[in-house]
Design a protein around this motif. Structure first.
Motif, short mmCIF file in Angstrom:
data_model
loop_
_atom_site.label_atom_id
_atom_site.label_comp_id
_atom_site.label_asym_id
_atom_site.label_seq_id
_atom_site.Cartn_x
_atom_site.Cartn_y
_atom_site.Cartn_z
N GLY A 93 0.68 -1.22 0.16
CA GLY A 93 -0.13 -0.12 0.05
C GLY A 93 0.77 1.07 -0.06
N LEU A 94 2.16 1.16 0.04
CA LEU A 94 2.83 2.23 0.26
C LEU A 94 2.79 3.00 -1.27
N PRO A 95 2.40 4.26 -1.25
CA PRO A 95 2.07 4.90 -2.54
C PRO A 95 3.31 5.16 -3.43
N SER A 96 4.51 5.36 -2.50
CA SER A 96 5.73 5.64 -3.70
C SER A 96 7.05 5.12 -2.91
N ASP A 97 8.20 5.39 -3.29
CA ASP A 97 9.34 5.05 -2.64
C ASP A 97 9.88 6.26 -1.57
N ARG A 98 8.65 7.42 -1.53
CA ARG A 98 9.31 8.38 -0.58
C ARG A 98 8.63 7.86 0.67
N PHE A 99 7.87 6.82 0.87
CA PHE A 99 7.30 6.65 1.86
C PHE A 99 8.00 5.20 2.44
N SER A 100 8.25 5.24 3.83
CA SER A 100 9.07 4.10 4.28
C SER A 100 8.46 4.03 5.75
N ALA A 101 8.43 2.77 6.49
CA ALA A 101 8.09 2.67 7.82
C ALA A 101 9.12 1.72 8.20
N GLU A 102 9.05 1.80 9.89
CA GLU A 102 9.74 0.92 10.41
C GLU A 102 9.14 0.72 11.80
N ARG A 103 9.37 -0.50 12.48
CA ARG A 103 8.81 -0.83 13.66
C ARG A 103 10.12 -1.39 14.41
N THR A 104 10.44 -1.14 15.65
CA THR A 104 11.58 -1.49 16.58
C THR A 104 10.97 -2.00 17.75
N GLY A 105 11.61 -3.32 18.22
CA GLY A 105 11.41 -3.74 19.41
C GLY A 105 9.89 -4.26 19.66
N GLY A 106 9.08 -4.59 18.40
CA GLY A 106 7.68 -5.07 18.39
C GLY A 106 7.01 -3.99 19.05
N SER A 107 7.18 -2.51 19.19
CA SER A 107 6.23 -1.78 19.75
C SER A 107 6.36 -0.39 18.80
N VAL A 108 7.02 0.62 19.20
CA VAL A 108 6.84 1.67 18.40
C VAL A 108 6.94 1.73 16.95
N SER A 109 6.44 2.57 16.12
CA SER A 109 6.55 2.51 14.84
C SER A 109 6.78 3.99 14.06
N THR A 110 7.36 4.05 13.14
CA THR A 110 7.55 5.48 12.67
C THR A 110 7.25 5.39 11.14
N LEU A 111 6.40 6.23 10.51
CA LEU A 111 6.34 6.17 9.16
C LEU A 111 6.95 7.78 8.82
N THR A 112 8.00 7.43 7.79
CA THR A 112 8.72 8.60 7.41
C THR A 112 7.98 8.77 5.80
#
Lengths: 114, 113
Positions: free
Chosen positions: A59-78
């Protein structure tokens, strides 16, 4: 108990800048979802995590979008090099893991690109 | 392909009258179905879910929905609308384990005094 927390609640930035959106899921929820909601539109699925891995990034619209999740908890969408069409509300949800489990949503981050 | 269709983008009812919000799904398999409500500037809140148990599902705030396989429908109803029910309502469906959930485009419910 604490629900899903998203920050910031509002973000205004200039076109071309990078933005980072944060999601704190409910403790113990292994699945985490990102959606985009544009004015007058439904929810557009972006990505989901099972633990720290993302089985579905379709579902990410383009390569400008990325996401990560660490420790099975907090996630960031960049979002890099933001464009005006990126203006929307970005919603995060978490669940106990099975896709059939109900999702618990945060209040979203309202992103405005000038 | 999996899809969820909410037939009305807007529904207006008078306070105290019944509410009907329509949802149809397409699937080759038995789905799990959900209704969520979204109040302004808030995230979505689960109203109810269907997961192949009873076909009539009761949710919070007096809402209920009936799964009708023959009609591929999962319409949301409430006998008597309250002003606080004014919000946007989303129908959603999931079909398979590890698949994503699909949301309809939403129905905005207006309650007239």
């Amino acid at each position: 108990g604490a629900g899903v927390s998203q920050s910031p609640s509002n973000k205004v930035t200039e076109k071309g800048k990078d933005v980072e959106l944060r999601c704190d899921p409910i403790s113990g929820h292994t699945a985490l979802y990102w959606y985009r909601q544009s004015l007058g539109q439904g929810l557009e699925f972006l990505i989901y995590f099972q633990g720290n891995s993302a089985p579905d990034k379709s579902g990410l619209p383009s390569d400008r979008f990325s996401a990560e999740r660490t420790g099975g908890s907090v996630s960031t969408l960049t979002i890099q090099r933001t464009q005006q069409e990126d203006s929307a509300v970005y919603l995060c949800a978490s669940s106990l893991g099975d896709i059939n489990q109900p999702q618990h949503f945060g209040d979203g981050t309202r992103l405005s690109i000038l | 392909a999996q899809s969820v269709t909410q037939l009305d983008s807007h529904v207006s009812v008078s306070e105290g009258t019944p509410v009907l919000l329509r949802c149809n799904y397409s699937s080759s398999y038995s789905p799990s179905l959900f209704w969520y409500v979204q109040h302004p500037n808030k995230g979505l809140q689960l109203l109810l879910k269907y997961t192949s148990a009873a076909t009539l599902v009761k949710g919070i705030n007096g809402f209920e929905a009936e799964f009708k396989k023959s009609e591929t429908s999962f319409h949301l109803t409430k006998p008597s609308a309250h002003m606080s029910d004014a919000a946007e309502y989303f129908c959603a469906s999931s079909m398979n384990r590890d698949d994503k959930i699909i949301f309809g485009k939403g129905t905005r419910l207006h309650i007239l005094p």
